[in-house]
Design a protein around this motif. Sequence first.
Motif, PDB file in Angstrom:
ATOM      1  N   SER A 131     -11.533   6.500  -1.493  1.00 54.78           N
ATOM      2  CA  SER A 131     -10.394   7.250  -1.437  1.00 54.78           C
ATOM      3  C   SER A 131      -9.954   7.926  -0.013  1.00 54.78           C
ATOM      4  O   SER A 131      -9.040   7.687   0.603  1.00 54.78           O
ATOM      5  N   VAL A 132     -11.161   8.917   0.133  1.00 51.65           N
ATOM      6  CA  VAL A 132     -11.107   9.817   1.131  1.00 51.65           C
ATOM      7  C   VAL A 132     -11.332   9.074   2.673  1.00 51.65           C
ATOM      8  O   VAL A 132     -10.462   9.394   3.372  1.00 51.65           O
ATOM      9  N   PHE A 133     -12.080   7.793   2.413  1.00 49.59           N
ATOM     10  CA  PHE A 133     -11.927   7.012   3.585  1.00 49.59           C
ATOM     11  C   PHE A 133     -10.582   6.535   4.080  1.00 49.59           C
ATOM     12  O   PHE A 133     -10.307   6.192   5.268  1.00 49.59           O
ATOM     13  N   ALA A 134      -9.894   5.976   3.053  1.00 47.81           N
ATOM     14  CA  ALA A 134      -8.809   5.361   3.185  1.00 47.81           C
ATOM     15  C   ALA A 134      -7.686   6.342   3.641  1.00 47.81           C
ATOM     16  O   ALA A 134      -6.906   6.180   4.686  1.00 47.81           O
ATOM     17  N   LEU A 135      -7.868   7.496   3.437  1.00 46.35           N
ATOM     18  CA  LEU A 135      -6.771   8.586   3.837  1.00 46.35           C
ATOM     19  C   LEU A 135      -7.027   8.906   5.215  1.00 46.35           C
ATOM     20  O   LEU A 135      -6.282   9.157   5.979  1.00 46.35           O
ATOM     21  N   ALA A 136      -8.571   9.127   5.608  1.00 53.14           N
ATOM     22  CA  ALA A 136      -8.771   9.209   6.774  1.00 53.14           C
ATOM     23  C   ALA A 136      -8.472   8.424   7.879  1.00 53.14           C
ATOM     24  O   ALA A 136      -8.205   8.816   8.986  1.00 53.14           O
ATOM     25  N   PHE A 137      -8.536   7.254   7.394  1.00 57.08           N
ATOM     26  CA  PHE A 137      -8.279   6.019   8.227  1.00 57.08           C
ATOM     27  C   PHE A 137      -6.736   5.765   8.564  1.00 57.08           C
ATOM     28  O   PHE A 137      -6.161   5.502   9.675  1.00 57.08           O
ATOM     29  N   THR A 138      -6.038   6.279   7.341  1.00 57.91           N
ATOM     30  CA  THR A 138      -4.468   6.409   7.666  1.00 57.91           C
ATOM     31  C   THR A 138      -4.224   7.485   8.447  1.00 57.91           C
ATOM     32  O   THR A 138      -3.156   7.171   9.512  1.00 57.91           O
ATOM     33  N   ALA A 139      -4.996   8.541   8.520  1.00 60.63           N
ATOM     34  CA  ALA A 139      -4.507   9.684   9.330  1.00 60.63           C
ATOM     35  C   ALA A 139      -4.956   9.172  10.878  1.00 60.63           C
ATOM     36  O   ALA A 139      -4.206   9.548  11.694  1.00 60.63           O
ATOM     37  N   TRP A 140      -6.016   8.536  10.966  1.00 57.09           N
ATOM     38  CA  TRP A 140      -6.447   7.946  12.498  1.00 57.09           C
ATOM     39  C   TRP A 140      -5.406   7.143  12.853  1.00 57.09           C
ATOM     40  O   TRP A 140      -5.131   7.038  14.047  1.00 57.09           O
ATOM     41  N   LEU A 141      -4.931   6.132  12.004  1.00 53.62           N
ATOM     42  CA  LEU A 141      -3.846   5.101  12.492  1.00 53.62           C
ATOM     43  C   LEU A 141      -2.802   6.026  12.816  1.00 53.62           C
ATOM     44  O   LEU A 141      -2.030   5.246  13.972  1.00 53.62           O
TER      45      LEU A 141
END
Length: 448
Positions: free
Chosen positions: A289-299
């Motif tokens: 879940s944290v990775f998905a949120l971090a990736f969304t922030a990066w995008l």
Amino acid sequence: MDSSIVSNSKDNASLLARIGAVLVALMLLVGTSPAFAATEYIASWKDYEKTLPKDERVTWNVVADAMDILLNAAEEEFQAGNNEAAWEAVNQAYYGYYEITGFERYAMSHIAGSRKTEVENQFSLCKSIAKNGGTTAEFNDAVEGLRSMLHTDANKLDGVEETGGSDNLAAAASFLGAFGIIVREGIEAMLVLGAIIAYLVKAGQKKSLRHVYLGAILGVVCSFIVAAALYSMGMGNGSEQQEIIEGVTALVAVCMLYWVSNWMLSKSETEAWNNYIKKQVAGAAVTGSVFALAFTAWLAVFREGAEVVLFLYPLVTSTDPMIIWAGILAGFVVLAVIFVVMRVFSVKLPLKPFFMVMSTLMFIMAISFLGSGITELIEGNVITGTYIPWIPTGNEVLTVLGINPWVETIVPQILLLVITVIIFIVHFRKEKKSKAAGTEMIDPNATA
């Protein structure tokens, strides 16, 4: 030797030389005017600029006049039934002149972001009519509309530079241009980041914030890397490849935003939230879940960041850098204020309204990114747009929402909106059943 034979040989040689000269001229014509344009034109501003007198001052009206030559060629080619050549002339006016000269960026910074979108849509309309085989009247009307827009903007931009007391006026325009770019492009990324961070704080996962911040920082770094790469490959001032990169990035962001918005909405269901909190208290892993949120922030940051760098670069190199940096700093201050307000407001919200607000925000951003991403692909000639005349252009609100006058953007947005409404209806029904069962929602702060 018979003198007549010698004379005939010389005549033949002369004739061959003339034919060769004609062939060379034709090859040169093909090199400067694709598809044998009825009106000759030079496909690139860089080449056109070489033909100008050395002492001539290049203004935006000079650039607009140069584009008129290509638009004239487009009209003549379309009239002659050469639709592909007409399309090519308009496409060269856009990529070879409008973008490469910085016309697009200066219009965005000194006039309005929505104006830049309006002109881009007009370019796309001309190309759409040429591709889809519209009537001559439709094509000429679209081209004349584009011509009028270009000269109107050129007059405004030249006025900024030439009006009496222009030093102060130009400085103010440059400051506001840089400030507007930062705020306009940054606010979308800030809204996404604010929602993700507020969610983690509300869920008692403050330790995971560093992953989101790291994703945002990497987004900034990648923005500079991609912008530098585009410039090194000669695509920094606008190209089909750049539009395609921006479009694909936006569509990937749509998928991530929609996934996160559904996740947030699902956590507002009583039973689901209670189970989630129990897992957090028990120390369950949330790496995925944290990775998905971090990736969304990066995008979110990367999508806006690369565009910001490309927009600001011409301003920094052509205007007093101190004025531009002052505008950039002021823009970041405003974004920081927006972030703090979001953070404070969202954390103070009761649990259910918090999730509803944040998930709704994510849904809206996903629909906006979907429209703007497909529009980028239309500009990049990946998709041929089908124009919708009753949808207005040049509106700041519609521009922010990614609403553009194309069937290819509106239909997917409507479908996504319908799916979103269905998701909310299903959610409310589940919530109603949970209330009927007497299940209560608990706040994570109370269990920590």
